[in-house]
Design a protein around this motif. Sequence first.
Motif, PDB file in Angstrom:
ATOM      1  N   ALA A   6      10.427 -44.882  31.407  1.00 29.08           N
ATOM      2  CA  ALA A   6      11.243 -43.972  32.954  1.00 29.08           C
ATOM      3  C   ALA A   6      11.014 -45.499  33.312  1.00 29.08           C
ATOM      4  CB  ALA A   6       9.959 -43.002  33.590  1.00 29.08           C
ATOM      5  N   VAL A   7      12.043 -46.007  34.149  1.00 34.18           N
ATOM      6  CA  VAL A   7      12.389 -46.821  35.249  1.00 34.18           C
ATOM      7  C   VAL A   7      12.007 -46.548  36.292  1.00 34.18           C
ATOM      8  CG1 VAL A   7      13.536 -48.492  36.477  1.00 34.18           C
ATOM      9  CG2 VAL A   7      13.940 -47.900  34.076  1.00 34.18           C
ATOM     10  N   ILE A   8      11.390 -47.288  37.155  1.00 34.80           N
ATOM     11  CA  ILE A   8       9.774 -46.218  38.465  1.00 34.80           C
ATOM     12  C   ILE A   8      10.550 -47.608  39.619  1.00 34.80           C
ATOM     13  CG2 ILE A   8       8.196 -45.735  40.128  1.00 34.80           C
ATOM     14  CD1 ILE A   8       8.643 -43.862  37.259  1.00 34.80           C
ATOM     15  N   ALA A   9      11.485 -46.766  40.888  1.00 33.70           N
ATOM     16  CA  ALA A   9      12.102 -47.868  42.077  1.00 33.70           C
ATOM     17  C   ALA A   9      10.383 -48.428  42.642  1.00 33.70           C
ATOM     18  CB  ALA A   9      12.139 -47.079  42.620  1.00 33.70           C
ATOM     19  N   LYS A  10      10.734 -49.697  43.713  1.00 31.70           N
ATOM     20  CA  LYS A  10       8.878 -50.010  44.198  1.00 31.70           C
ATOM     21  C   LYS A  10       9.045 -48.776  44.818  1.00 31.70           C
ATOM     22  CE  LYS A  10      11.126 -52.364  47.740  1.00 31.70           C
ATOM     23  NZ  LYS A  10      11.689 -53.855  48.360  1.00 31.70           N
ATOM     24  N   GLU A  11       9.476 -47.732  45.716  1.00 32.06           N
ATOM     25  CA  GLU A  11       8.977 -47.106  46.504  1.00 32.06           C
ATOM     26  C   GLU A  11       8.317 -46.034  46.078  1.00 32.06           C
ATOM     27  OE1 GLU A  11      12.349 -48.360  45.873  1.00 32.06           O
ATOM     28  OE2 GLU A  11      12.167 -49.684  48.948  1.00 32.06           O
ATOM     29  N   ASN A  12       8.547 -45.970  44.873  1.00 29.67           N
ATOM     30  CA  ASN A  12       7.234 -44.874  43.668  1.00 29.67           C
ATOM     31  C   ASN A  12       8.526 -43.672  43.480  1.00 29.67           C
ATOM     32  OD1 ASN A  12       5.232 -44.234  42.446  1.00 29.67           O
ATOM     33  ND2 ASN A  12       4.270 -43.139  44.115  1.00 29.67           N
ATOM     34  N   TYR A  13       9.261 -43.664  42.818  1.00 27.45           N
ATOM     35  CA  TYR A  13      10.324 -42.781  42.704  1.00 27.45           C
ATOM     36  C   TYR A  13      11.398 -43.224  41.559  1.00 27.45           C
ATOM     37  CZ  TYR A  13      13.949 -44.304  45.351  1.00 27.45           C
ATOM     38  OH  TYR A  13      15.102 -45.684  46.018  1.00 27.45           O
ATOM     39  N   PRO A  14      11.390 -42.537  40.350  1.00 30.15           N
ATOM     40  CA  PRO A  14      12.868 -42.883  39.565  1.00 30.15           C
ATOM     41  C   PRO A  14      13.654 -42.681  39.071  1.00 30.15           C
ATOM     42  CG  PRO A  14      12.092 -40.325  39.063  1.00 30.15           C
ATOM     43  CD  PRO A  14      11.293 -40.641  40.447  1.00 30.15           C
ATOM     44  N   LEU A  15      13.695 -43.921  39.016  1.00 31.35           N
ATOM     45  CA  LEU A  15      15.422 -44.988  39.102  1.00 31.35           C
ATOM     46  C   LEU A  15      16.159 -43.931  37.763  1.00 31.35           C
ATOM     47  CD1 LEU A  15      14.958 -47.896  39.989  1.00 31.35           C
ATOM     48  CD2 LEU A  15      16.146 -46.477  41.492  1.00 31.35           C
ATOM     49  N   TYR A  16      15.364 -43.725  36.784  1.00 28.84           N
ATOM     50  CA  TYR A  16      16.143 -43.826  35.049  1.00 28.84           C
ATOM     51  C   TYR A  16      14.997 -42.957  34.449  1.00 28.84           C
ATOM     52  CZ  TYR A  16      18.183 -44.019  30.824  1.00 28.84           C
ATOM     53  OH  TYR A  16      19.046 -44.477  29.871  1.00 28.84           O
TER      54      TYR A  16
END
Length: 109
Positions: A6-16
């Motif tokens: 999983a890749v997580i955005a800095k805003e704490n939601y999954p990008l992938y």
Amino acid sequence: MAVCIAVIAKENYPLYIRSLPTQNELKFHYTVHTSLDVVEEKISAVGKSVGDQRELYLGLLYPTEDYKMFRKLHNSFTDVMCNPFHNPGDTIQSKTFDGIVSGMMVPPG
């Protein structure tokens, strides 16, 4: 090898999110989102008390033997983010990135 990446955005939601085997995909999505809730809880507790600053340490998030795999994933992620046609914050929809992640996954069985 990995069974879920999983890749997580800095805003704490999954990008992938990609997981194998596919029959446990919902379980891995649940685990990723639950982990995000734990991180959010730790971050929100920062201002409550000065004595609990050491509580923010989440521990080693990946085994040190997997550093090369992490570096390969990070370099591929950097390539995606440096693409002038990618909007930061959007989900990752790159065939190259997906191919690299697929190469890191454990085949089912």
